[in-house]
Each structure stands twice: as C-alpha cells, then as structure tokens.
Design a protein around this motif. Structure first.
Motif, PDB file in Angstrom:
ATOM      1  N   PHE A  16       0.874  -1.170   0.000  1.00 54.21           N
ATOM      2  CA  PHE A  16       0.000   0.000   0.000  1.00 54.21           C
ATOM      3  C   PHE A  16       0.912   1.222   0.000  1.00 54.21           C
TER       4      PHE A  16
ATOM      5  N   LYS B 248      -9.231  -1.321   3.875  1.00 52.42           N
ATOM      6  CA  LYS B 248      -9.859  -2.173   2.863  1.00 52.42           C
ATOM      7  C   LYS B 248      -8.828  -3.126   2.255  1.00 52.42           C
ATOM      8  N   VAL B 249      -7.620  -2.612   2.008  1.00 53.37           N
ATOM      9  CA  VAL B 249      -6.552  -3.461   1.461  1.00 53.37           C
ATOM     10  C   VAL B 249      -6.159  -4.523   2.479  1.00 53.37           C
TER      11      VAL B 249
ATOM     12  N   ASP C  86      -9.195   9.292   5.955  1.00 51.34           N
ATOM     13  CA  ASP C  86      -9.682   8.672   4.722  1.00 51.34           C
ATOM     14  C   ASP C  86      -8.634   7.769   4.088  1.00 51.34           C
ATOM     15  N   VAL C  87      -7.354   8.120   4.227  1.00 54.78           N
ATOM     16  CA  VAL C  87      -6.288   7.255   3.715  1.00 54.78           C
ATOM     17  C   VAL C  87      -6.213   5.977   4.539  1.00 54.78           C
ATOM     18  N   THR C  88      -6.352   6.109   5.842  1.00 54.35           N
ATOM     19  CA  THR C  88      -6.363   4.929   6.707  1.00 54.35           C
ATOM     20  C   THR C  88      -7.522   4.013   6.347  1.00 54.35           C
ATOM     21  N   ASP C  89      -8.683   4.590   6.073  1.00 58.56           N
ATOM     22  CA  ASP C  89      -9.844   3.783   5.680  1.00 58.56           C
ATOM     23  C   ASP C  89      -9.574   3.013   4.384  1.00 58.56           C
ATOM     24  N   SER C  90      -8.896   3.658   3.433  1.00 60.19           N
ATOM     25  CA  SER C  90      -8.543   2.970   2.184  1.00 60.19           C
ATOM     26  C   SER C  90      -7.577   1.821   2.451  1.00 60.19           C
ATOM     27  N   ALA C  91      -6.618   2.060   3.338  1.00 58.58           N
ATOM     28  CA  ALA C  91      -5.654   1.014   3.667  1.00 58.58           C
ATOM     29  C   ALA C  91      -6.328  -0.140   4.392  1.00 58.58           C
TER      30      ALA C  91
ATOM     31  N   ASN D 268       0.265   4.661  -0.428  1.00 63.73           N
ATOM     32  CA  ASN D 268      -0.359   5.979  -0.376  1.00 63.73           C
ATOM     33  C   ASN D 268      -0.344   6.586   1.029  1.00 63.73           C
TER      34      ASN D 268
END
Length: 359
Positions: free
Chosen positions: A64, A81-82, A74-79, A66
């Motif tokens: 990951f 999901k990964v 919001d970046v933590t939330d995207s991570a 980013n």
C-alpha cells in the motif's frame, strides 16, 4: 532525589548497518508469514527492495503506497480495505513519520503486528502516539497498543535522505527530547536519554549537511533520534507539540519543518519557568556559550534551513486563527499559555525571526 514513575518502552530494536535483511527473520520469529508493506508514493522503490528481501522467506500480501502526511483518516480507511482484502497477518512500514503513522493507525484498529523500518530521524517509531487528521483538525491519541512491536534501524536506508530533510527531521527529534526535559511526569532516566539524544543529533546533523554521504554521522543521528523518540513515547508533551499539531493539522504545514521552526521560539517562551532544562540543553548544544536559546539558534543557522512558516504556506491572516486553535483546549505547560503571547510567538515564527525570551 525526585519521586518518579518510569515505564520502559516495550519495543524490540534491531540496530545496525544492513539490518533490513533481518526483517524476514524477525517476522518468522513471531510466526508471521504474510505482511502488508506500507510506504508513501515517493518511497515505492524502497518498498520494492524490501519485497525482494522478503520474497521466498514469507509471502508478501501486497504494497500500500499511499501513506500521507498527518495520517488522514480517509487514507487509513482505504488502507483498511486493502488489509481486509489481502488477508495479511502483519504490517511493515518503511519510511518516515507519515508511513509509520499509517502503520500505527492500522495496527491500533486491527490488532495486527507492526514492524517498522524508519528512514528519517523523526522518532515516531518508538512512541505510543498517533496523530490523525480529519476535516482540518488533527487529533492525537496515546495508547500502549499504538507502539510498533519491532523497530529495525538500518543506516543504509538513510544515506539517500536529502541533507535538508535530514536536518529538519533531526531537529524534530530534538524537540521531543526538549519537551521531555520539562515534562510534568518527567524522570531522571528520561532526562539522561534526552540529553544524550540532543547531544548526538546536534553533533551529527551539521556534519550530515556538510557531507551527507558519510555513514558515521548518519548512524549517530539515527541513534540520537531513537533516544529522543523514546522520550516522546514515555512522558507528556506540552506547548511545542500542541502548536505544531495545530499548524500541521489545520493549515497543512509540513511536519518536520514546522517542528524545526517552532522549537527555539517555544523554548524561549517557556524559558522563565524551565531553568534546569535550559542548563541541561546548554550542555548538550555546541556553541551555546551556556545559553540554550542561543544554542538552538546557532544550530539552525548552521543547518542552513528555512526558518519562516510563510515559506511553507502559512498566511499572515492565518496567525490569529492558529492562536485561537492552539489555546482552545487546556493542556499542561510549564508556563501559563497566554493567547496574546502565543499569537506573537506564531507571528515571529511566520516571519522567520530569531527566537528571543521577551514574551
């Protein structure tokens, strides 16, 4: 002898040249076989090098890439999901405070083991502190569960860190030690670490600026950053960190540069109430002539770094709002926090003036 309480940092530290090659061994020692690598978009090459070291020893769940300054939610939330999709059993962060902050946020939310590999001198890797940004405000949490479990220090990974970033990253670490010296819950053990950490960094950073390709000063700076970060992780912080979190979280100023600019000004503000701290700092800072504020001003001058917040995007009309935010929630500081004085302190930092103890 003062009464005190001391809680040792629980992290395992692996320190030495080429130690990144021990990461597979460290993971397998813990029964971890499927790590997710974290990095910023600027450090994908280092992440890929790490993947090559890990491949064949463990199964890399993915990368990951980013991680972002000030750890936006919001970046933590995207991570997250990964993390869920990859089925990873651990996270390995490689980079500076942005990447390590993301690793902390993921570990804290999921319980996954966090191994981190610092490439700057920020010290975040040995603290139980997580600062997250959402809707223009930065919120700081402290919890023992935030501590990374293993820290791998490899001087080779710092050799390409630009001299300017090395300087600001190192002064950021010094700021941790300075506030630890006058912390309300300070203790003699942390004071020893703080003074040694400041001394190591204050000696190494000018050498790095003069010649960034020499491993000796790089390793000494890494050692100093570890000690200073340990101070941050062991006692409470005060005005300096509050101001820097305000400026970073609400005005998106760069983390290390902001800490660097603000440090002499905050020490000068607190000076009337911290004579013992000033004496210890003066001993640790070269060319201080017994004056810690002078020592900090001289150090920043020797490092040749920008000393004005306006160069990093703070507008003059933002100063008043920054002061309002900085004093909005009460917190302990060795000197009473007065709004008018804080506004003037920020103005001086905005203009790039030298710190002076007259507020």
């Amino acid at each position: 002898m003062q009464d005190f309480e001391y809680q040792a940092n629980p992290a395992r530290v692996v320190f030495g040249k080429g130690s990144i090659r021990k990461v597979p061994e460290e993971l397998l020692r813990l029964g971890l076989t499927k790590p997710l690598i974290l990095c910023t978009p600027q450090q994908t090459l280092q992440a890929e090098d790490l993947r090559k070291i890990l491949d064949g020893e463990v199964t890399v769940a993915g990368v990951f890439d980013n991680a972002t300054m000030h750890t936006p939610v919001d970046v933590t939330d995207s991570a997250l999901k990964v993390v869920k999709e990859s089925g990873c059993d651990s996270v390995v962060s490689i980079g500076g405070g942005s990447t390590i902050g993301l690793g902390k946020a993921l570990s804290f939310r999921t319980g996954l083991y966090h191994l981190c590999i610092p490439t700057t001198y920020a010290g975040s890797e040995v603290t139980p502190i997580l600062g997250e940004t959402q809707e223009g405000r930065k919120t700081t949490y402290s919890d023992p569960k935030i501590f990374p479990g293993t820290v791998v220090y490899d001087v080779d990974l710092t050799m390409t860190l630009p001299a300017g970033l090395s300087a600001t990253s190192g002064v950021n670490a010094i700021a941790h030690a300075v506030e630890a010296l006058y912390a309300r819950n300070g203790n003699p053990v942390i004071n020893l670490l703080a003074v040694e950490g400041v001394r190591a960094l204050a000696e190494a950073l000018p050498q790095i600026v003069q010649d960034s390709n020499t491993a000796g000063p790089r390793a000494r700076a890494q050692y100093g950053a570890w000690l200073c970060g340990t101070c941050l992780g062991s006692v409470g912080m005060s005005l300096h960190h509050k101001l820097c979190h305000t400026l970073g979280g609400s005005f998106n100023l760069p983390h290390a540069e902001t800490h660097t600019i603000m440090l002499p000004h905050v020490v000068a503000y607190n000076a009337p109430n911290i004579p013992e701290t000033l004496a210890l700092l003066a001993q640790a800072l070269p060319e201080s002539d017994g004056d810690a504020i002078r020592g900090l001003n001289v150090l920043l001058q020797k490092l040749g770094i920008k000393r004005d917040l306006k160069s990093f995007g703070l507008k003059e009309e933002d100063i008043s709002q920054a002061a309002d935010i900085a004093v909005s929630n009460p917190y302990w500081n060795p000197r009473e926090v007065k709004r008018a004085s804080i506004e003037e302190l920020i103005r001086r930092a905005w203009a790039g003036e030298e710190a002076r103890a007259d507020l």
